[in-house]
Design a protein around this motif. Structure first.
Motif, PDB file in Angstrom:
ATOM      1  N   THR A  53       0.804  -1.226   0.000  1.00 17.57           N
ATOM      2  CA  THR A  53       0.000   0.000   0.000  1.00 17.57           C
ATOM      3  C   THR A  53       0.834   1.272   0.000  1.00 17.57           C
ATOM      4  OG1 THR A  53      -1.824  -1.135   1.121  1.00 17.57           O
ATOM      5  CG2 THR A  53      -1.780   1.273   1.249  1.00 17.57           C
ATOM      6  N   ARG A  54       1.857   1.355   0.824  1.00 18.47           N
ATOM      7  CA  ARG A  54       2.626   2.610   0.913  1.00 18.47           C
ATOM      8  C   ARG A  54       3.405   2.862  -0.372  1.00 18.47           C
ATOM      9  NH1 ARG A  54       4.629   1.897   7.223  1.00 18.47           N
ATOM     10  NH2 ARG A  54       2.540   1.433   8.008  1.00 18.47           N
ATOM     11  N   MET A  79       6.413  11.420   7.069  1.00 18.50           N
ATOM     12  CA  MET A  79       6.238  11.375   8.525  1.00 18.50           C
ATOM     13  C   MET A  79       4.766  11.546   8.905  1.00 18.50           C
ATOM     14  SD  MET A  79       9.536  13.213  10.300  1.00 18.50           S
ATOM     15  CE  MET A  79       9.359  14.805   9.479  1.00 18.50           C
ATOM     16  N   TYR A  80       4.100  12.517   8.272  1.00 19.08           N
ATOM     17  CA  TYR A  80       2.691  12.751   8.609  1.00 19.08           C
ATOM     18  C   TYR A  80       1.822  11.572   8.187  1.00 19.08           C
ATOM     19  CZ  TYR A  80       4.248  17.579   9.337  1.00 19.08           C
ATOM     20  OH  TYR A  80       4.904  18.698   9.779  1.00 19.08           O
ATOM     21  N   VAL A  81       2.118  10.989   7.038  1.00 17.51           N
ATOM     22  CA  VAL A  81       1.350   9.827   6.582  1.00 17.51           C
ATOM     23  C   VAL A  81       1.592   8.630   7.493  1.00 17.51           C
ATOM     24  CG1 VAL A  81       1.116   8.122   4.722  1.00 17.51           C
ATOM     25  CG2 VAL A  81       1.152  10.557   4.182  1.00 17.51           C
ATOM     26  N   GLU A  82       2.836   8.443   7.936  1.00 16.72           N
ATOM     27  CA  GLU A  82       3.105   7.341   8.855  1.00 16.72           C
ATOM     28  C   GLU A  82       2.317   7.523  10.151  1.00 16.72           C
ATOM     29  OE1 GLU A  82       4.892   4.531   8.352  1.00 16.72           O
ATOM     30  OE2 GLU A  82       5.123   5.202   6.285  1.00 16.72           O
ATOM     31  N   GLY A  83       2.178   8.762  10.603  1.00 14.10           N
ATOM     32  CA  GLY A  83       1.398   9.019  11.815  1.00 14.10           C
ATOM     33  C   GLY A  83      -0.058   8.677  11.640  1.00 14.10           C
ATOM     34  N   THR A  85      -1.273   6.713   9.427  1.00 14.13           N
ATOM     35  CA  THR A  85      -1.349   5.259   9.227  1.00 14.13           C
ATOM     36  C   THR A  85      -1.367   4.543  10.567  1.00 14.13           C
ATOM     37  OG1 THR A  85      -0.235   5.343   7.078  1.00 14.13           O
ATOM     38  CG2 THR A  85      -0.184   3.242   8.241  1.00 14.13           C
ATOM     39  N   ASP A  86      -0.497   4.957  11.479  1.00 13.11           N
ATOM     40  CA  ASP A  86      -0.478   4.353  12.815  1.00 13.11           C
ATOM     41  C   ASP A  86      -1.844   4.464  13.478  1.00 13.11           C
ATOM     42  OD1 ASP A  86       2.166   3.695  12.515  1.00 13.11           O
ATOM     43  OD2 ASP A  86       2.935   5.292  13.806  1.00 13.11           O
ATOM     44  N   LEU A  87      -2.448   5.647  13.391  1.00 12.54           N
ATOM     45  CA  LEU A  87      -3.774   5.823  13.996  1.00 12.54           C
ATOM     46  C   LEU A  87      -4.819   4.962  13.295  1.00 12.54           C
ATOM     47  CD1 LEU A  87      -5.784   7.122  15.896  1.00 12.54           C
ATOM     48  CD2 LEU A  87      -5.840   9.140  14.386  1.00 12.54           C
ATOM     49  N   LEU A  89      -4.536   2.184  11.973  1.00 18.54           N
ATOM     50  CA  LEU A  89      -4.390   0.761  12.299  1.00 18.54           C
ATOM     51  C   LEU A  89      -5.133   0.387  13.588  1.00 18.54           C
ATOM     52  CD1 LEU A  89      -0.653   0.094  11.352  1.00 18.54           C
ATOM     53  CD2 LEU A  89      -2.714  -0.570  10.094  1.00 18.54           C
ATOM     54  N   PHE A  90      -5.489   1.381  14.385  1.00 20.30           N
ATOM     55  CA  PHE A  90      -6.353   1.107  15.533  1.00 20.30           C
ATOM     56  C   PHE A  90      -7.824   1.052  15.115  1.00 20.30           C
ATOM     57  CE2 PHE A  90      -2.619   3.087  17.544  1.00 20.30           C
ATOM     58  CZ  PHE A  90      -2.337   2.156  18.518  1.00 20.30           C
ATOM     59  N   ILE A  91      -8.137   1.628  13.953  1.00 24.10           N
ATOM     60  CA  ILE A  91      -9.527   1.730  13.503  1.00 24.10           C
ATOM     61  C   ILE A  91      -9.901   0.627  12.511  1.00 24.10           C
ATOM     62  CG2 ILE A  91     -11.228   3.262  12.426  1.00 24.10           C
ATOM     63  CD1 ILE A  91      -9.403   5.622  13.234  1.00 24.10           C
ATOM     64  N   LEU A  92      -8.993   0.306  11.596  1.00 21.42           N
ATOM     65  CA  LEU A  92      -9.310  -0.639  10.522  1.00 21.42           C
ATOM     66  C   LEU A  92      -9.777  -2.006  11.015  1.00 21.42           C
ATOM     67  CD1 LEU A  92      -6.424   0.225   8.025  1.00 21.42           C
ATOM     68  CD2 LEU A  92      -8.869   0.652   7.685  1.00 21.42           C
ATOM     69  N   PRO A  93      -9.181  -2.568  12.075  1.00 21.97           N
ATOM     70  CA  PRO A  93      -9.626  -3.900  12.513  1.00 21.97           C
ATOM     71  C   PRO A  93     -10.964  -3.901  13.244  1.00 21.97           C
ATOM     72  CG  PRO A  93      -7.374  -3.396  13.265  1.00 21.97           C
ATOM     73  CD  PRO A  93      -8.007  -2.120  12.829  1.00 21.97           C
ATOM     74  N   PHE A  94     -11.525  -2.729  13.523  1.00 23.97           N
ATOM     75  CA  PHE A  94     -12.706  -2.614  14.385  1.00 23.97           C
ATOM     76  C   PHE A  94     -13.855  -3.545  13.976  1.00 23.97           C
ATOM     77  CE2 PHE A  94     -16.620  -0.686  15.932  1.00 23.97           C
ATOM     78  CZ  PHE A  94     -16.299  -0.382  17.249  1.00 23.97           C
ATOM     79  N   PRO A  95     -14.232  -3.610  12.691  1.00 29.77           N
ATOM     80  CA  PRO A  95     -15.374  -4.456  12.322  1.00 29.77           C
ATOM     81  C   PRO A  95     -15.151  -5.941  12.588  1.00 29.77           C
ATOM     82  CG  PRO A  95     -14.800  -2.934  10.553  1.00 29.77           C
ATOM     83  CD  PRO A  95     -13.681  -2.904  11.530  1.00 29.77           C
TER      84      PRO A  95
END
Length: 215
Positions: A53-54, A79-83, A85-87, A89-95
């Motif tokens: 993806t990146r 750097m901003y995209v990596e940040g 992206t990190d956030l 990754l806490f949301i994407l697995p939610f479903p």
């Protein structure tokens, strides 16, 4: 794939999509050697089969002048995209979590967004006083931040309450013609994953069966 859809749409690029609906389709692509690391997504562009993806995002951003003006810009964008992206990754697995784990994950999402990640972007916008994150030019970093804000708001609607500059940033982004078009009904933007989507992903990729909330 949604990050890539957002970038293509923001760049004003029309694209066609092919979806995997069965495990057999996925295994056929693996056997044909089309997935370099045996993973989706894959984008075919300029005669190249792009994976990871990146790498895909950087290729598209460079091609459509959404990756800064120089090396310093690109470093900041990365750097901003990596940040974000990190956030995300806490949301994407939610479903894919159980209802009990989803409740715990909501707490984590709010905590990470409001204490670690959103304050950074609020400070960036405050310090340079410009409309966009890097060089006052619309870039991959802005698109990714905007998408991540929307993802976070889907889970916690009040998550931007303490961030007035990010609220203003979100409003500016919705007025960009290509972004506005992608937000309209009938676009290729995908809805929040439902139960059918979750089951399809589990069957096709054979993953996310025992997923637990992120710490």
């Amino acid at each position: 794939m949604e990050q890539i859809r957002w970038l293509l749409a923001a760049a004003g690029v029309e694209f066609e999509e092919e979806f995997l609906e069965t495990r057999e389709q996925y295994e056929k692509l693996l056997q044909d050697g089309l997935f370099l690391f045996q993973q989706t997504p894959m984008v075919e562009m300029d005669g190249i089969k792009l994976v990871q993806t990146r790498a895909i995002l950087r290729y598209i951003a460079t091609k459509y002048n959404l990756y800064g003006m120089n090396m310093s810009d690109r470093a900041l964008i990365d750097m901003y995209v990596e940040g974000t992206t990190d956030l995300s990754l806490f949301i994407l697995p939610f479903p894919f979590l159980s209802p009990e784990d989803q409740e715990r994950q909501l707490v984590t999402i709010k905590e990470k967004a409001t204490k670690r990640y959103f304050p950074v972007y609020e400070k960036v916008l405050k310090n340079h006083g410009q409309d966009f994150l890097v060089g006052n030019r619309f870039s991959l970093a802005d698109i990714h931040l905007f998408e991540t804000i929307l993802m976070a708001e889907e889970k916690v609607p009040t998550i931007l309450n303490e961030f007035p500059l990010l609220q203003a940033f979100k409003t500016r982004m919705t007025h960009i013609p290509t972004i506005k078009k992608f937000l309209e009904p009938g676009s290729q933007r995908k809805p929040i994953p439902d139960a059918k989507y979750v089951e399809t992903v589990r069957n096709v990729l054979q993953m996310y069966h025992q997923l637990k909330p992120s710490p």
